[in-house]
Design a protein around this motif. Structure first.
Motif, mmCIF file in Angstrom:
data_model
loop_
_atom_site.group_PDB
_atom_site.id
_atom_site.type_symbol
_atom_site.label_atom_id
_atom_site.label_comp_id
_atom_site.label_asym_id
_atom_site.label_seq_id
_atom_site.Cartn_x
_atom_site.Cartn_y
_atom_site.Cartn_z
ATOM 1 N N PRO A 189 0.832 -1.208 0.000
ATOM 2 C CA PRO A 189 0.000 0.000 0.000
ATOM 3 C C PRO A 189 0.865 1.255 0.000
ATOM 4 C CG PRO A 189 -0.591 -1.486 1.816
ATOM 5 C CD PRO A 189 0.644 -2.038 1.164
ATOM 6 N N GLU A 197 -0.396 7.074 0.866
ATOM 7 C CA GLU A 197 -1.741 7.637 0.816
ATOM 8 C C GLU A 197 -2.788 6.581 1.148
ATOM 9 O OE1 GLU A 197 0.665 8.118 -1.537
ATOM 10 O OE2 GLU A 197 1.085 10.164 -0.913
ATOM 11 N N GLU A 198 -2.602 5.363 0.645
ATOM 12 C CA GLU A 198 -3.535 4.272 0.962
ATOM 13 C C GLU A 198 -3.471 3.917 2.447
ATOM 14 O OE1 GLU A 198 -3.553 1.855 -3.299
ATOM 15 O OE2 GLU A 198 -1.905 1.538 -1.889
ATOM 16 N N GLN A 199 -2.258 3.868 2.998
ATOM 17 C CA GLN A 199 -2.102 3.579 4.422
ATOM 18 C C GLN A 199 -2.748 4.669 5.268
ATOM 19 O OE1 GLN A 199 1.983 2.670 5.569
ATOM 20 N NE2 GLN A 199 2.364 1.861 3.522
#
Length: 149
Positions: free
Chosen positions: A25, A28-30
């Motif tokens: 990830p 930004e996804e995290q």
């Protein structure tokens, strides 16, 4: 934890280029996932004041993203195991000292810049760990360890 920092790879060793090829990830996804978890916990526990406006989780996400990029998979896994044990031991003072020692042993020789960032981000405020330890002991005492209180 410290104020949010920008996540970059300027100080990431070139020997870690293999990590960038993994489908992990993104920062930004995290960050989006952690924000959603914290917001959901706040909704489930309206009496808790998680101070969402402070976005206190951002430095942790930034550090995790940095470590993914800066360390080979095996070293990153070892580092994560050190901190999993620290959490399991409820941030007890002796567990904090052991985690710090193990982090230094793992990172100092080949990844001194990573160790420096870990020291600055994680270990700079020992009072923070003492507060976490007190909180986790309190959670245990009311019987809601590992769940929503």
């Amino acid at each position: 934890m410290s104020a949010p920092t920008t996540s970059g790879t300027a100080d990431v060793p070139s020997s870690c280029a293999a990590n960038s090829e993994q489908k992990l990830p993104s920062r930004e996804e995290q960050l989006a996932a952690m924000t959603a978890r914290v917001e959901e916990y706040q909704k489930q526990n309206p009496s808790a004041d998680l101070k969402l406006e402070q976005k206190w989780w951002v430095p942790s996400v930034d550090l995790g993203s940095y470590l993914q990029d800066a360390l080979p998979r095996e070293i990153d896994a070892q580092f994560k195991a050190i901190f999993a044990k620290l959490i399991q031991d409820k941030f007890a003072p002796e567990a904090v000292a052991k985690a710090r020692k193990q982090s230094r042993e793992l990172l100092q020789a080949e990844y001194p810049q990573v160790l420096e960032r870990v020291e600055e981000t994680v270990f700079k405020n020992e009072a923070q760990f003492a507060e976490l330890h007190r909180h986790m002991q309190g959670v245990d005492s009311i019987g809601c360890a590992g769940g929503n209180c």
